[in-house]
Design an enzyme around this catalytic site. Structure first.
Site, short mmCIF file in Angstrom:
data_model
loop_
_atom_site.label_atom_id
_atom_site.label_comp_id
_atom_site.label_asym_id
_atom_site.label_seq_id
_atom_site.Cartn_x
_atom_site.Cartn_y
_atom_site.Cartn_z
N ARG A 11 1.57 6.77 -6.87
CA ARG A 11 0.30 7.19 -6.64
C ARG A 11 0.47 9.69 -6.75
O ARG A 11 -0.11 9.65 -7.39
CB ARG A 11 -1.42 7.59 -5.94
N TYR A 59 0.72 -1.29 -0.08
CA TYR A 59 -0.11 -0.31 -0.43
C TYR A 59 0.75 0.90 0.30
O TYR A 59 0.88 2.24 -0.65
CB TYR A 59 -0.96 -0.18 1.17
N GLU A 84 -13.91 -0.83 6.50
CA GLU A 84 -13.87 0.45 6.20
C GLU A 84 -15.06 -0.46 4.72
O GLU A 84 -15.29 -0.41 4.59
CB GLU A 84 -12.82 0.39 5.41
N ARG A 89 -11.50 13.37 2.26
CA ARG A 89 -12.69 12.30 2.35
C ARG A 89 -14.13 12.37 1.99
O ARG A 89 -14.66 11.51 2.18
CB ARG A 89 -12.50 13.02 4.12
N TYR A 127 -1.35 12.92 6.60
CA TYR A 127 -1.04 11.57 7.78
C TYR A 127 0.84 11.84 7.90
O TYR A 127 1.90 12.32 6.96
CB TYR A 127 -1.23 10.58 7.24
C1 3EB Z 1 -7.80 5.82 6.03
O1 3EB Z 1 -8.85 6.41 6.37
C2 3EB Z 1 -8.33 4.32 5.60
O2 3EB Z 1 -5.65 5.25 0.48
O3 3EB Z 1 -7.41 6.22 -1.25
C3 3EB Z 1 -9.60 5.26 3.36
C4 3EB Z 1 -9.54 5.94 1.63
C5 3EB Z 1 -8.64 4.84 2.70
C6 3EB Z 1 -8.71 5.96 0.51
C7 3EB Z 1 -6.77 5.62 -0.60
C8 3EB Z 1 -7.50 4.80 2.39
C9 3EB Z 1 -7.61 5.89 0.99
O4 3EB Z 1 -6.77 6.55 5.36
C10 3EB Z 1 -7.66 4.28 3.65
#
Ligand code: 3EB
Length: 349
Positions: free
Chosen positions: A162, A155, A335, A229, A216
């Protein structure tokens, strides 16, 4: 030009076979679960996440369709550029691409990196060609998402690629980035990405309870995941809300380790907070009950607990499909993504 609203339906391929010619003329794309549905790709783009659906529904398909208030087809023919299959109407475009890492001339994590870069480059080329410049929603499915390769989780390799693809194309890597989901598919699956793009810019929504993913801290990977989001697309006859894959993360930390019921509740609290934020910013009136949900379950044995936890907050008629998929942090058991269809109630200032 005409404006159309976007509709999402989860239907079996048997049901699809009975739909009329005029209904098909407005379908932008069809997504299968464990395998691509047996449909003619000359008619409409067809793809699959390769993640098996759970529960009763066999041969389930996710169908993206535009509906307008007038006669006649709204969409183009089913088109292809490079490896991207796509179809569009004036405002919206659906596209999909699959790339087999085995066919890429690299090995280990380099193959995933290359496949991801190539997929995004080809997607961006289509958006340039059709002038649907705004990538609004992306679904990313990569095989063995949690497996280590060359000292890093796959990932995280995906995230690096990406981010590089967005940067190389001159696109922003913060703020105006698409809503997304990223899940694991079984070993041997191709990298499968499908997406929606629009001519008008969407409004991006962040969750006040969560750190933006593109911010992050580096302990989650040197290159942050690039997604918003949620986002809202407003058109003259309605709006659509796209809620990214959402999990039991508060701030940037996973909470409720090992407790799938608590993780499910926390995830819904996150989605509820996003709805409040979207309604506040855009003036919509979305509620949990008005959304269609896709729930990714890491362990099929958790399905019952997740269903029960959701039943507490959602009414029984809510559209929910369940899918088995690995989630992109080892400690996340569930999720949830959601889509809000056309709601006429846009309070425009
Ligand atoms: C998160 O909140 C959970 O890498 O495109 C959620 C939605 C998550 C999209 C992405 C990852 C992605 O981090 C994981």
């Amino acid at each position: 030009m005409h404006s159309a609203s976007l509709q999402l339906d989860y239907v079996s391929s048997d049901e699809l076979a009975m739909r009329s010619e005029s209904w098909w003329s407005n379908v932008l794309g069809v997504v299968g679960f464990e395998k691509p549905p047996r449909l003619d790709p000359a008619r409409v783009p067809v793809t699959a996440s390769m993640t098996p659906s759970l529960g009763s529904s066999d041969n389930l398909c996710e169908v993206w369709r535009v509906a307008g208030g007038h006669e006649g087809p709204l969409a183009t023919a089913s088109l292809q550029q490079g490896r991207v299959h796509y179809r569009y109407c004036d405002e919206l475009l659906f596209g999909s691409i699959t790339i087999d890492e085995v066919g890429v001339q690299s090995h280990g994590s380099a193959a995933l990196h290359r496949a991801t870069m190539t997929a995004y480059q080809e997607i961006f080329a289509v958006l340039r060609a059709t002038q649907h410049r705004h990538l609004i929603r992306v679904w990313n499915y990569l095989p063995e998402i949690n497996r280590e390769a060359d000292g890093n989780e796959r990932y995280r390799h995906f995230n690096s690629a990406r981010q590089a693809a967005f940067r190389d194309s001159g696109r922003s890597t913060v703020g105006t980035v698409p809503a997304a989901s990223a899940l694991g598919s079984p070993p041997g699956s191709p990298l499968s990405i499908y997406f929606l793009a629009s001519r008008q810019p969407p409004k991006m929504i962040e969750n006040p309870r969560q750190t933006s993913a593109y911010h992050y801290p580096p302990k989650f990977g040197v290159h942050s995941p690039i997604f918003s989001r949620a986002c809202v697309l407003s058109e003259s006859i309605g709006t659509n809300l796209f809620v990214s894959g959402t999990a039991s993360i508060v701030g940037h930390e996973t909470i409720h380790h090992g407790d799938v019921t608590a993780q499910t509740r926390e995830t819904l609290a996150n989605i509820d907070a996003l709805l409040d934020e979207a309604n506040r910013i855009v003036g919509t009136r979305y509620s949990l009950d008005a959304l269609k949900f896709k729930v990714y379950v890491r362990q099929p044995t958790d399905l019952g607990a997740i269903e029960s936890a959701l039943a507490v907050s959602l009414n029984a008629s809510t559209s929910i499909v369940y899918v088995q998929a690995d989630v992109c942090r080892e400690d996340l058991l569930v999720e949830i993504e959601a889509t809000g269809e056309s709601s006429g109630a846009i309070g425009r200032a």
